[in-house]
Design an enzyme around this catalytic site. Structure first.
Site, PDB file in Angstrom:
ATOM      1  N   LYS A 182     -18.857 -66.049 -33.106  1.00  0.00           N
ATOM      2  CA  LYS A 182     -17.239 -64.857 -32.757  1.00  0.00           C
ATOM      3  C   LYS A 182     -16.660 -65.417 -31.825  1.00  0.00           C
ATOM      4  CE  LYS A 182     -19.522 -62.964 -28.892  1.00  0.00           C
ATOM      5  NZ  LYS A 182     -19.986 -62.702 -27.766  1.00  0.00           N
ATOM      6  N   LYS A 187     -25.736 -68.300 -23.313  1.00  0.00           N
ATOM      7  CA  LYS A 187     -24.693 -69.031 -22.670  1.00  0.00           C
ATOM      8  C   LYS A 187     -25.237 -69.301 -21.571  1.00  0.00           C
ATOM      9  CE  LYS A 187     -21.308 -64.680 -22.621  1.00  0.00           C
ATOM     10  NZ  LYS A 187     -20.676 -63.882 -21.483  1.00  0.00           N
ATOM     11  N   LYS A 210     -14.195 -65.632 -26.142  1.00  0.00           N
ATOM     12  CA  LYS A 210     -13.225 -66.238 -24.597  1.00  0.00           C
ATOM     13  C   LYS A 210     -13.559 -67.299 -24.147  1.00  0.00           C
ATOM     14  CE  LYS A 210     -13.328 -61.412 -22.281  1.00  0.00           C
ATOM     15  NZ  LYS A 210     -14.078 -60.390 -21.975  1.00  0.00           N
TER      16      LYS A 210
HETATM   17  P1  TYM Z   1     -16.757 -58.769 -22.565  1.00  0.00           P
HETATM   18  O1  TYM Z   1     -16.144 -58.815 -21.396  1.00  0.00           O
HETATM   19  O2  TYM Z   1     -17.311 -59.783 -22.628  1.00  0.00           O
HETATM   20  O3  TYM Z   1     -16.284 -58.183 -24.008  1.00  0.00           O
HETATM   21  C1  TYM Z   1     -15.972 -56.594 -23.469  1.00  0.00           C
HETATM   22  C2  TYM Z   1     -15.789 -55.565 -25.365  1.00  0.00           C
HETATM   23  O4  TYM Z   1     -15.521 -56.217 -26.021  1.00  0.00           O
HETATM   24  C3  TYM Z   1     -16.135 -56.525 -27.185  1.00  0.00           C
HETATM   25  N1  TYM Z   1     -16.495 -57.774 -27.724  1.00  0.00           N
HETATM   26  C4  TYM Z   1     -15.852 -57.799 -29.105  1.00  0.00           C
HETATM   27  N2  TYM Z   1     -16.013 -57.269 -30.466  1.00  0.00           N
HETATM   28  C5  TYM Z   1     -15.992 -57.772 -31.384  1.00  0.00           C
HETATM   29  N3  TYM Z   1     -16.183 -58.939 -31.891  1.00  0.00           N
HETATM   30  C6  TYM Z   1     -15.994 -59.537 -30.931  1.00  0.00           C
HETATM   31  N4  TYM Z   1     -15.838 -61.099 -31.381  1.00  0.00           N
HETATM   32  C7  TYM Z   1     -16.229 -59.591 -29.219  1.00  0.00           C
HETATM   33  N5  TYM Z   1     -16.703 -60.318 -28.349  1.00  0.00           N
HETATM   34  C8  TYM Z   1     -16.254 -59.098 -27.183  1.00  0.00           C
HETATM   35  C9  TYM Z   1     -17.839 -56.638 -26.260  1.00  0.00           C
HETATM   36  O5  TYM Z   1     -19.026 -56.357 -27.246  1.00  0.00           O
HETATM   37  C10 TYM Z   1     -17.756 -55.707 -25.450  1.00  0.00           C
HETATM   38  O6  TYM Z   1     -17.919 -54.386 -26.165  1.00  0.00           O
HETATM   39  N6  TYM Z   1     -21.319 -57.442 -20.567  1.00  0.00           N
HETATM   40  C11 TYM Z   1     -20.150 -56.712 -21.293  1.00  0.00           C
HETATM   41  C12 TYM Z   1     -19.349 -55.787 -19.873  1.00  0.00           C
HETATM   42  C13 TYM Z   1     -19.898 -54.860 -19.152  1.00  0.00           C
HETATM   43  C14 TYM Z   1     -20.300 -53.125 -19.765  1.00  0.00           C
HETATM   44  C15 TYM Z   1     -21.748 -52.987 -18.973  1.00  0.00           C
HETATM   45  C16 TYM Z   1     -19.937 -53.137 -21.241  1.00  0.00           C
HETATM   46  C17 TYM Z   1     -20.578 -55.080 -18.096  1.00  0.00           C
HETATM   47  N7  TYM Z   1     -21.082 -54.210 -18.029  1.00  0.00           N
HETATM   48  C18 TYM Z   1     -21.648 -51.980 -19.128  1.00  0.00           C
HETATM   49  C19 TYM Z   1     -20.268 -51.577 -21.279  1.00  0.00           C
HETATM   50  C20 TYM Z   1     -21.326 -50.764 -20.372  1.00  0.00           C
HETATM   51  C21 TYM Z   1     -19.529 -57.858 -22.042  1.00  0.00           C
HETATM   52  O7  TYM Z   1     -19.350 -59.372 -20.954  1.00  0.00           O
HETATM   53  O8  TYM Z   1     -18.397 -57.698 -21.738  1.00  0.00           O
END
Ligand code: TYM
Length: 339
Positions: free
Chosen positions: A202, A115, A205
């Site tokens: 991947k 990132k 967003k």
């Molecule tokens: P974020 O917002 O990037 O993504 C949210 C969730 O979606 C999953 N994900 C995917 N799964 C499969 N294929 C993809 N291409 C894909 N892109 C995203 C992510 O693995 C995630 O589960 N750091 C986390 C948010 C967070 C969090 C937490 C999660 C903050 N605190 C505590 C669990 C526990 C994040 O940026 O997710």
């Protein structure tokens, strides 16, 4: 203080462009855990601002993630839906955990490297520290299970390391075994949904191309057009899962079909092995529309007509979240020696 046995915590960032990867890798699995676990699902707005967010868009995106949770089938009465910034214990615990985590641990995080890109010096301190806040999110509820997509695996390993080190460092003052080591739940055939334009990247967003992802705002026509254009190869689908090796685009679409249909990839290939993408893609588009449009339709309705309900749900959820987090944080203060 009782230790929970089956408490789930997870979060999604309100950074816009919520997509099929977020749904299949995370949100859909959140829904499935409701019968067996006590679930806390968070819209992680503090994480979102590690990169600049337009304040008006942040508010709308926060509501949109909450709407997605509800529309996908999470019951905000039985479980908890809230946004992170409303519960101050997350940020407070994060500070203490900052003093437990080591710089060397954070420097190994691949997501930061991706990132921050080439100009690492210009990245926010928050972006670097992001995984520590994530550990605090989970540990402030003493959550035992964390459903996520594959890309969050390394962050969860770090959360376990931080929990373990806190327990050791403060064993002298009642901290031994205080935090459970949270178990990642990385489930289903679509734990890493790939870009529709490049099966080796991947789905994300932040990809500049809207053709790379199916979003939870897409219409039926958008979904069909994006699947039709998705990158594949000229060969027909293989008969076996091994035959997908080296065919990233094909593998991705088969994985998406399997996850949407709730079956294994092998079963998809039993039906479509030997067939051309000209046959498979329309079938996938039909399935994707059937599965997603009730959710996207309900999200749209809530966003247009029921913002009051979303805001009230987040407020009530935050109150219930505080009732769990505040006593844990109070105990952490004692363990650390704050008076
Ligand atoms: P974020 O917002 O990037 O993504 C949210 C969730 O979606 C999953 N994900 C995917 N799964 C499969 N294929 C993809 N291409 C894909 N892109 C995203 C992510 O693995 C995630 O589960 N750091 C986390 C948010 C967070 C969090 C937490 C999660 C903050 N605190 C505590 C669990 C526990 C994040 O940026 O997710």
């Amino acid at each position: 203080m009782n230790k929970p046995q089956n408490r789930v915590f997870s979060g999604v960032q309100p950074t816009g462009n919520l997509h099929l990867g977020n749904y299949l890798g995370a949100i859909r699995n959140f829904v499935g855990l409701q019968d067996t676990h006590e679930c806390i699902y968070c819209v992680v707005d503090l994480h979102a601002i590690t990169a600049w967010q337009d304040p008006k868009e942040l508010a709308a995106n926060t509501r949109e993630v909450a709407a997605a949770y509800i529309a996908a089938g999470i019951d905000p009465e039985k479980h908890i839906i809230f946004n992170q910034s409303k519960v101050s214990a997350h940020a407070e615990l994060a500070w203490i955990l900052n003093c437990v985590a080591r710089v060397g641990w954070l420097s190994r995080m691949t997501q930061f490297k991706d990132k921050a890109g080439k100009d690492r010096e210009a990245a926010s301190v928050g972006l670097y520290d992001y995984p520590v806040l994530m550990a605090a999110d989970i540990l402030v509820y003493r959550a035992t299970h964390v459903p996520v997509g594959e890309d969050q695996k390394q962050h969860l390993e770090l959360s376990r390391d931080i929990a373990q080190k806190f327990n050791n460092d403060f064993a002298v003052n009642g901290g031994a075994d205080f935090f459970p080591l949270p178990e990642p739940l990385i489930m289903g055939p679509a734990t890493r949904v790939m870009s529709l334009r490049d099966g080796t990247k991947k789905m994300s967003k932040s990809d500049p191309s809207n053709w790379s992802r199916i979003t939870l705002k897409d219409t039926a026509d958008d979904i069909a057009a994006k699947i039709r254009k998705a990158q594949t190869d000229p060969d027909p689908l293989p008969e076996t899962v091994e035959g997908l090796e080296g065919r990233a685009g094909a593998d991705n679409l088969v994985g998406i079909y399997a996850a949407l249909a709730g079956i294994a990839k092998a079963e998809v290939l039993k039906e479509f092995g030997g067939k051309q993408f000209g046959v498979f893609k329309p079938a996938l588009a039909e399935l994707a529309v059937a599965r997603l449009s009730p959710i996207t339709g309900e999200m749209k309705r809530m966003m247009e007509n029921d913002q009051g309900y979303i805001d009230a749900t987040l407020e009530k959820g935050a109150e219930r979240a505080r009732a769990i987090a505040d006593p844990v944080y109070k105990r952490v203060r004692e363990i650390v020696g704050f008076i």
